[in-house]
Design an enzyme around this catalytic site. Structure first.
Site, PDB file in Angstrom:
ATOM      1  N   HIS A  54     -13.541  -4.733  -1.513  1.00  0.00           N
ATOM      2  CA  HIS A  54     -12.306  -5.382  -1.062  1.00  0.00           C
ATOM      3  C   HIS A  54     -12.697  -6.372   0.050  1.00  0.00           C
ATOM      4  CE1 HIS A  54      -8.388  -5.625   1.030  1.00  0.00           C
ATOM      5  NE2 HIS A  54      -7.842  -5.090  -0.040  1.00  0.00           N
TER       6      HIS A  54
ATOM      7  N   LYS B 118      -1.823   4.667   1.700  1.00  0.00           N
ATOM      8  CA  LYS B 118      -2.366   4.906   0.353  1.00  0.00           C
ATOM      9  C   LYS B 118      -2.518   6.402   0.085  1.00  0.00           C
ATOM     10  CE  LYS B 118      -4.828   0.499   0.348  1.00  0.00           C
ATOM     11  NZ  LYS B 118      -4.099  -0.379  -0.564  1.00  0.00           N
TER      12      LYS B 118
ATOM     13  N   ASP C  61     -15.620   3.000   2.858  1.00  0.00           N
ATOM     14  CA  ASP C  61     -14.219   2.593   2.796  1.00  0.00           C
ATOM     15  C   ASP C  61     -13.517   3.537   1.824  1.00  0.00           C
ATOM     16  OD1 ASP C  61     -11.806   1.524   2.055  1.00  0.00           O
ATOM     17  OD2 ASP C  61     -12.548  -0.512   1.714  1.00  0.00           O
TER      18      ASP C  61
ATOM     19  N   GLN D  56      -9.202   3.993  -1.251  1.00  0.00           N
ATOM     20  CA  GLN D  56      -8.742   4.358  -2.604  1.00  0.00           C
ATOM     21  C   GLN D  56      -9.181   5.761  -3.009  1.00  0.00           C
ATOM     22  OE1 GLN D  56      -6.638   2.674  -4.372  1.00  0.00           O
ATOM     23  NE2 GLN D  56      -6.624   0.797  -3.163  1.00  0.00           N
TER      24      GLN D  56
ATOM     25  N   CYS E 293      -7.646  -8.796  -3.809  1.00  0.00           N
ATOM     26  CA  CYS E 293      -8.491  -8.962  -2.614  1.00  0.00           C
ATOM     27  C   CYS E 293      -9.930  -8.602  -2.929  1.00  0.00           C
ATOM     28  CB  CYS E 293      -7.983  -8.124  -1.443  1.00  0.00           C
ATOM     29  SG  CYS E 293      -6.341  -8.557  -0.921  1.00  0.00           S
TER      30      CYS E 293
HETATM   31  N1  PLP Z   1     -10.254  -1.289   1.051  1.00  0.00           N
HETATM   32  C1  PLP Z   1      -9.778  -1.000  -0.169  1.00  0.00           C
HETATM   33  C2  PLP Z   1     -10.697  -0.452  -1.209  1.00  0.00           C
HETATM   34  C3  PLP Z   1      -8.446  -1.230  -0.463  1.00  0.00           C
HETATM   35  O1  PLP Z   1      -7.967  -0.954  -1.678  1.00  0.00           O
HETATM   36  C4  PLP Z   1      -7.597  -1.767   0.544  1.00  0.00           C
HETATM   37  C5  PLP Z   1      -6.199  -2.090   0.245  1.00  0.00           C
HETATM   38  O2  PLP Z   1      -5.835  -2.367  -0.868  1.00  0.00           O
HETATM   39  C6  PLP Z   1      -8.141  -2.025   1.794  1.00  0.00           C
HETATM   40  C7  PLP Z   1      -9.468  -1.771   2.006  1.00  0.00           C
HETATM   41  C8  PLP Z   1      -7.308  -2.552   2.902  1.00  0.00           C
HETATM   42  O3  PLP Z   1      -6.367  -1.585   3.298  1.00  0.00           O
HETATM   43  P1  PLP Z   1      -5.241  -1.922   4.355  1.00  0.00           P
HETATM   44  O4  PLP Z   1      -4.570  -3.170   3.874  1.00  0.00           O
HETATM   45  O5  PLP Z   1      -4.341  -0.726   4.311  1.00  0.00           O
HETATM   46  O6  PLP Z   1      -5.897  -2.110   5.670  1.00  0.00           O
END
Ligand code: PLP
Length: 420
Positions: free
Chosen positions: A137, A240, A214, A217, A378
């Site tokens: 992401h 999430k 990270d 997900q 993203c």
């Molecule tokens: N990392 C991953 C794998 C994600 O799916 C997301 C959000 O879709 C993020 C980071 C960013 O999360 P947030 O927008 O809640 O900070």
């Protein structure tokens, strides 16, 4: 049958997970959208909130609202107790060794920025290497690029093959003493690939690199144990995992967090302030400048309570069955190409359809009450690798049903007729 035999018989044939019953905990799912019962398949973007989370937030504002840590009155004591209680719940939930290793952030994005900025500025030197996977992401790419531009370090992508699986041999070949950080998604939001984090951590540690996982997900799909992963940092967002937006978590190894400089300055993060010099607070407050999202933290605590009472193994099996069912149905749709076919996937069906732009498809599905995400999610670099601008992404949670999958494909069939 003795007790032990009864238990193992139950384990052999687990009771079916009752998604219909669980759905009733989520008020938002009981509505019609565009004249049809809502089918919510955008769980990778954000999950829905059970009644108990909504109630916890509302109760806090109705009865306990006050600033935390500073007040000398009953409401402040109650708010502080609930706020710090939630920290202990989250620490327990991810099996952190202590609550002080749970730092509140606005979400995954801020948690990664915190580490990239604080750890990165103090640790990285010219020529150092930061490895991220090609399927990350943007929030696990750009903060590293920013700190690299200030420190002279380099960000490099670990290759991903045509099924969307991380190339572990290529990763091994990239590792050397110059690699200081490996920042890797536990699960890809764009493809659903589950990365072999334990193996990655072991390999990275062997060359002295740190690992940030990270988990945005992952936490909504299974029980994460940060100590058994042995990672240095683990980050995720409350929204999430059935909690509110605006709050998230940075977990870190204590000695690293202790050594890292503050990320932001302000109230709460200090021990004492004077013009001769300021000293900083201990963990976790050193990284929590300003009034935090108290209601968000309390809502996240309620989400953890909810998940603790859920049959998570059953929920995971149910989600996997939904994904397999959806993937099978996808094979029968002419012109549909699934993006992300790794052998180890969770929750996500990303696809493109010949003759249909993802954005148009998303609109046509929405008109039939089916909510999906469209676009590059993203994750532009991996979309570029697949040679596409984006996908339609259906992402499942435990409150989805087989009927939801049928509704998705029925709506897609209608949309397809509309396109030709
Ligand atoms: N990392 C991953 C794998 C994600 O799916 C997301 C959000 O879709 C993020 C980071 C960013 O999360 P947030 O927008 O809640 O900070």
């Amino acid at each position: 049958m003795n007790d032990l035999a009864a238990v193992s018989a139950r384990e052999d044939k687990p009771e079916a997970f009752d998604a219909e019953r669980v759905r009733r905990d989520f008020p938002i799912l009981q509505q019609q959208v565009n004249g049809q019962p809502l089918v919510y398949l955008d769980n990778a973007a954000t999950t829905q909130k059970p009644e108990c989370v909504i109630e916890a937030i509302s109760d806090y504002y109705r009865h306990d609202n006050s600033n935390v840590h500073r007040g000398a009155h009953t409401l402040a004591d109650r708010a502080t107790a609930a706020f710090e209680g939630a920290r202990r719940k989250v620490a327990d939930f991810i099996h952190a060794a202590s609550p002080e290793q749970v730092i509140w952030t606005r979400g995954t994005t801020e948690a990664i920025n915190l580490v990239a900025s604080s750890w990165g500025h103090s640790e990285l030197r010219p020529g150092d290497r930061i490895l991220v996977s090609a399927m990350e992401h943007h929030s696990n790419i750009v903060p590293w690029q920013i700190v690299a531009s200030h420190t002279g370090a380099r960000v490099e992508a670990i290759p991903v093959d045509s099924s969307g699986t991380l190339d572990i041999q290529a990763f091994e070949a990239m590792l050397d003493g110059k690699v200081r950080m490996v920042a890797i998604g536990h699960v890809s939001n764009a493809l659903g690939t589950v990365n072999p984090v334990v193996e990655i951590v072991r390999m990275a540690h062997a060359v002295g690199a740190r690992v940030l996982v990270d988990g945005a997900q992952a936490v909504g799909h299974w029980q994460v144990d940060v100590q058994s992963l042995d990672c240095d940092f683990y980050v995720f967002s409350s929204h999430k995992m059935f909690g509110p937006t605006g709050i998230g978590v940075l977990y870190g190894r204590r000695e690293l967090l202790d050594a890292m400089p503050p990320y932001q300055g302000g109230g709460e993060m200090i021990e004492s302030v004077s013009f001769a010099g300021t000293t900083f607070n201990k963990l976790p407050y050193k990284f929590e400048a300003g009034t935090p999202d108290i209601a968000g933290v309390i809502g996240l605590g309620a989400a953890v309570d909810y998940l603790k009472h859920l049959d998570r193994a059953g929920a995971a099996r149910h989600e996997q069955a939904l994904l397999e069912y959806a993937q099978k149905k996808a094979q029968a749709v002419p012109g549909l190409r699934v993006i992300g076919t790794s052998g180890h996937k969770v929750s996500v069906l990303s696809f493109v359809l010949e003759g249909g732009h993802p954005a148009d498809l998303g609109m046509l599905l929405d008109q039939q009450g089916v909510a999906v995400r469209t676009g590059n999610h993203c994750a532009q670099p991996i979309m570029d690798q697949f040679g596409i601008p984006g996908t339609v992404r259906a992402s499942f949670s435990f409150y989805n049903t087989f009927d939801d999958v049928d509704r998705l494909f029925a709506a897609l069939e209608k949309a397809r007729q509309f396109l030709v």
